[in-house]
Design an enzyme around this catalytic site. Structure first.
Site, PDB file in Angstrom:
ATOM      1  N   ARG A  59      35.748  56.368  35.515  1.00 37.31           N
ATOM      2  CA  ARG A  59      36.803  55.838  34.656  1.00 37.31           C
ATOM      3  C   ARG A  59      36.344  55.828  33.196  1.00 37.31           C
ATOM      4  O   ARG A  59      35.165  55.730  32.903  1.00 37.31           O
ATOM      5  CB  ARG A  59      37.160  54.419  35.080  1.00 37.31           C
ATOM      6  CG  ARG A  59      37.964  54.321  36.373  1.00 37.31           C
ATOM      7  CD  ARG A  59      38.428  52.898  36.624  1.00 37.31           C
ATOM      8  NE  ARG A  59      37.323  51.951  36.628  1.00 37.31           N
ATOM      9  CZ  ARG A  59      37.024  51.134  35.635  1.00 37.31           C
ATOM     10  NH1 ARG A  59      37.759  51.127  34.533  1.00 37.31           N
ATOM     11  NH2 ARG A  59      36.001  50.291  35.721  1.00 37.31           N
ATOM     12  N   LYS A 202      44.178  53.436  39.561  1.00 40.35           N
ATOM     13  CA  LYS A 202      43.884  52.195  38.846  1.00 40.35           C
ATOM     14  C   LYS A 202      44.954  51.863  37.808  1.00 40.35           C
ATOM     15  O   LYS A 202      45.149  50.695  37.468  1.00 40.35           O
ATOM     16  CB  LYS A 202      42.512  52.285  38.182  1.00 40.35           C
ATOM     17  CG  LYS A 202      41.350  52.237  39.176  1.00 40.35           C
ATOM     18  CD  LYS A 202      41.393  50.989  40.051  1.00 40.35           C
ATOM     19  CE  LYS A 202      40.179  50.895  40.966  1.00 40.35           C
ATOM     20  NZ  LYS A 202      40.296  49.777  41.934  1.00 40.35           N
ATOM     21  N   HIS A 221      41.510  42.769  43.540  1.00 37.65           N
ATOM     22  CA  HIS A 221      40.618  43.915  43.685  1.00 37.65           C
ATOM     23  C   HIS A 221      39.699  43.588  44.857  1.00 37.65           C
ATOM     24  O   HIS A 221      38.614  43.044  44.687  1.00 37.65           O
ATOM     25  CB  HIS A 221      39.817  44.126  42.396  1.00 37.65           C
ATOM     26  CG  HIS A 221      38.982  45.357  42.411  1.00 37.65           C
ATOM     27  ND1 HIS A 221      37.755  45.446  41.804  1.00 37.65           N
ATOM     28  CD2 HIS A 221      39.202  46.576  42.966  1.00 37.65           C
ATOM     29  CE1 HIS A 221      37.253  46.652  41.982  1.00 37.65           C
ATOM     30  NE2 HIS A 221      38.117  47.353  42.689  1.00 37.65           N
ATOM     31  N   SER A 239      32.229  47.559  42.141  1.00 36.12           N
ATOM     32  CA  SER A 239      31.692  48.824  42.638  1.00 36.12           C
ATOM     33  C   SER A 239      30.205  48.698  42.937  1.00 36.12           C
ATOM     34  O   SER A 239      29.438  48.154  42.145  1.00 36.12           O
ATOM     35  CB  SER A 239      31.909  49.917  41.591  1.00 36.12           C
ATOM     36  OG  SER A 239      31.373  51.141  42.016  1.00 36.12           O
ATOM     37  N   LYS A 243      31.905  46.634  49.197  1.00 33.16           N
ATOM     38  CA  LYS A 243      33.251  46.204  49.579  1.00 33.16           C
ATOM     39  C   LYS A 243      33.891  47.167  50.583  1.00 33.16           C
ATOM     40  O   LYS A 243      34.420  46.735  51.610  1.00 33.16           O
ATOM     41  CB  LYS A 243      34.093  46.082  48.306  1.00 33.16           C
ATOM     42  CG  LYS A 243      35.549  45.738  48.498  1.00 33.16           C
ATOM     43  CD  LYS A 243      36.185  45.311  47.186  1.00 33.16           C
ATOM     44  CE  LYS A 243      36.002  46.346  46.101  1.00 33.16           C
ATOM     45  NZ  LYS A 243      36.824  47.553  46.315  1.00 33.16           N
ATOM     46  N   THR A 244      33.845  48.450  50.282  1.00 31.72           N
ATOM     47  CA  THR A 244      34.443  49.446  51.172  1.00 31.72           C
ATOM     48  C   THR A 244      33.643  49.586  52.455  1.00 31.72           C
ATOM     49  O   THR A 244      34.194  49.613  53.565  1.00 31.72           O
ATOM     50  CB  THR A 244      34.540  50.804  50.451  1.00 31.72           C
ATOM     51  OG1 THR A 244      35.398  50.666  49.316  1.00 31.72           O
ATOM     52  CG2 THR A 244      35.093  51.872  51.371  1.00 31.72           C
ATOM     53  N   ASP A 258      40.585  48.430  48.986  1.00 32.55           N
ATOM     54  CA  ASP A 258      40.373  48.258  47.549  1.00 32.55           C
ATOM     55  C   ASP A 258      41.358  47.337  46.831  1.00 32.55           C
ATOM     56  O   ASP A 258      40.955  46.573  45.979  1.00 32.55           O
ATOM     57  CB  ASP A 258      40.398  49.634  46.867  1.00 32.55           C
ATOM     58  CG  ASP A 258      39.840  49.603  45.458  1.00 32.55           C
ATOM     59  OD1 ASP A 258      38.803  48.962  45.242  1.00 32.55           O
ATOM     60  OD2 ASP A 258      40.439  50.228  44.570  1.00 32.55           O
ATOM     61  N   ARG A 324      32.728  60.618  45.026  1.00 29.75           N
ATOM     62  CA  ARG A 324      33.803  59.902  45.707  1.00 29.75           C
ATOM     63  C   ARG A 324      34.464  60.737  46.797  1.00 29.75           C
ATOM     64  O   ARG A 324      34.501  61.967  46.722  1.00 29.75           O
ATOM     65  CB  ARG A 324      34.889  59.516  44.701  1.00 29.75           C
ATOM     66  CG  ARG A 324      34.452  58.509  43.651  1.00 29.75           C
ATOM     67  CD  ARG A 324      34.645  57.101  44.124  1.00 29.75           C
ATOM     68  NE  ARG A 324      34.188  56.108  43.155  1.00 29.75           N
ATOM     69  CZ  ARG A 324      34.403  54.812  43.276  1.00 29.75           C
ATOM     70  NH1 ARG A 324      35.078  54.355  44.323  1.00 29.75           N
ATOM     71  NH2 ARG A 324      33.946  53.958  42.385  1.00 29.75           N
TER      72      ARG A 324
END
Length: 535
Positions: A59, A202, A221, A239, A243-244, A258, A324
């Site tokens: 990003r 996003k 988030h 990140s 989390k994922t 997410d 990714r």
């Protein structure tokens, strides 16, 4: 037959004139063919699609702007995160993009954001490249999967994505050639100068973060999953905190990885796909994501690829650490799609503490949960960003997603506190970072220990364990957990030098206090006092 060459005048409502061919809602297989024909990517062994995003491999937060206009300017949380751009600058740049798109092939996907039909947002995503159209198809919810024809869903928000068009900063008021512009009045996102696909998802998340809290819905988030008994768990985390990875548990059903909303009906996914980091991904420790990364329809961004064998190398970081995989959520076994669940029983706040002083797990009171939600702490380590030294750097991203929060953090914190209290939710702080010392001295928490901790928290056994309150952080730390050595649960016990631990812990505690001071004017005394005490 595909809906090819539909009258381009259908896009006149957006100001797009004289496009060459407009490809509407192409299937995944058809998009693969276009991507290969256009030399936009390569098909890897196993069926995934490998693409390159060019200069931008992540990003571009400094290139994101919200258009300052009367309908929203008094609500937006202006500052370093939400930077204003004048309406006339937006209009002038928008018009130049419209001219640029004349005579070009365009790809349109009509999708939904929001799995709960009461709070869904129809989205139209117009892209210059076929692979970005596939990204949109993967990441959002397809109306046809809900039994509704796409052509009968009018768009609530529109994303116009022209990655190969470059802004002129001196003329356009942007920081660089890249721009991500959110116009809340016109319900339009304009993206250019960057091919990093994450900007698409996003930008819509940012829009929902503005719109939904006004309806009493907490936008988060966070990832979410559901146990066999129907118990829902929410995982907050920045990140790199897991989390994922941790929400993709084969013993639980995944709701989403997410972005979620929490309404009066329960938790619902904003998306229909996953966008997972895959650097150093292993089949043994992360089997669900590993398998999904190899499947047909998956897009692999900046992942290493052997052009002779067409086999991918998930350990290759030569282009970026931020490799990714973008795939439909249905690539994960035992998934809930569309992702809707009840009210959560547990909230897990994940942090990657590179200072090595936070416990691997602690039980939080409601005030502590709100304190750590506002703080949004994690740490960056050497090598993750240019210019970083050898020492870890504390990072605070309020609400675990500051770059995407359009409103003041107090709005989201107030909603969270109310919902935790109303539904009697158990809250936990879980450290997936370092133990036995800071980065460079200690070692990373074993993911198997972390999984055991989360499993015990979600099945209720950890809540019954005896706890001891940490004097510096004020956290209630369990003294035992099934499957985890007792020594691991007490961070000071894992350090060889207890004095060094105390010094580092107080250093981090001071950073917490310095950060929370930025929000003290709209944060209650009870919440402020629920944080660490470095004295």
């Amino acid at each position: 037959m595909e809906n090819v060459g539909v009258n381009p005048k259908d896009l006149l409502v957006h100001g797009i004139k004289k496009a060459s061919t407009v490809y509407w809602n192409l299937s995944t297989a058809s998009l693969y063919e276009k991507i290969v024909d256009n030399n936009e990517g390569h098909i890897a062994h196993g069926g995934a699609l490998v693409v390159r995003t060019g200069y931008y491999t992540g990003r571009a937060p400094n290139d994101k702007f919200i258009i300052k206009e009367p309908s929203s300017e008094h609500d937006v949380w202006w500052g370093k995160v939400n930077k204003p751009l004048a309406e006339d600058k937006f209009d002038a740049l928008y018009n130049r993009v419209m001219v640029y798109l004349m005579g070009r092939d365009l790809y349109v996907q009509e999708v939904l954001a929001g799995a709960d039909p009461e709070f869904e947002f129809p989205i139209r995503i117009i892209t210059q490249d076929a692979w970005h159209s596939l990204f949109a198809r993967n990441l959002f919810i397809r109306p046809v999967n809900l039994g509704r024809p796409m052509e009968k869903v009018a768009p609530e928000f529109t994303v116009i994505h022209a990655p190969h068009f470059h802004a002129m900063p001196s003329q356009d008021g942007t920081n660089s050639e890249a721009f991500i512009l959110l116009n809340l009045r016109k319900k339009t996102v304009l993206i250019g100068g960057t091919s990093y696909a994450g900007e698409i998802k996003k930008s819509i998340f940012s829009a929902l973060n503005y719109l939904l809290p006004k309806k009493g819905i907490l936008s988060m988030h966070a990832s979410a999953n559901m146990g066999k008994s129907g118990d829902v768990a929410i995982f907050f985390g920045l990140s790199g905190t897991g989390k994922t990875t941790l929400s993709a548990d084969p013993e639980r059903r995944l709701i989403g990885d997410d972005e979620h909303g929490w309404s009066g009906r329960g938790v619902f996914n904003f998306e229909g796909g996953c966008y997972a980091k895959v650097i150093n991904l292993s089949r043994e420790k992360e089997p669900q994501i590993y398998n999904a990364s190899r499947k047909f329809a998956t897009i692999l961004e900046n992942v290493g690829l052997d052009m002779s064998t067409r086999r991918v190398d998930l350990d290759d970081n030569s282009l970026t650490e931020n490799t990714r995989a973008a795939y439909p959520i249905t690539h994960i076994d035992n998934v809930i799609y569309p992702g809707v669940g009840g009210h959560p029983k547990n909230i897990i706040m994940l942090t990657c503490d590179a200072f090595g002083v936070l416990p691997p797990v602690a039980k939080l009171s409601t005030n502590q949960a709100m304190y750590h939600f506002i703080s949004g702490y994690t740490a960056k380590v050497a090598g993750t960003e240019k210019g970083m030294g050898k020492e870890p750097q504390a990072t605070f991203s309020t609400c675990f997603g500051a770059p995407f929060m359009a409103l003041h953090p107090s709005v989201y914190a107030k909603l969270l506190g109310e919902k935790i209290a109303r539904h009697k939710v158990d809250c936990w702080l879980v450290n997936t970072g370092w133990t036995g010392g800071p980065y460079g001295v200690g070692k990373r928490m074993d993911i198997n220990d972390t999984r055991s901790i989360i499993r015990a928290a979600l099945d209720g056994s950890l809540g019954k364990a005896e706890t001891k309150t940490d004097k510096i952080f004020g956290l209630r730390v369990p003294l035992s957990c099934p499957g985890v050595m007792k020594k691991v649960l007490r961070p000071e016990s894992t350090w060889e030098d207890r004095g060094a631990y105390q010094a580092k812990a107080r250093e981090l505690a001071r950073k917490f206090k310095e950060n929370i001071a930025h929000y003290a004017d709209k944060t209650s005394k009870e919440i402020l006092e629920a944080g660490p005490n470095p004295e």
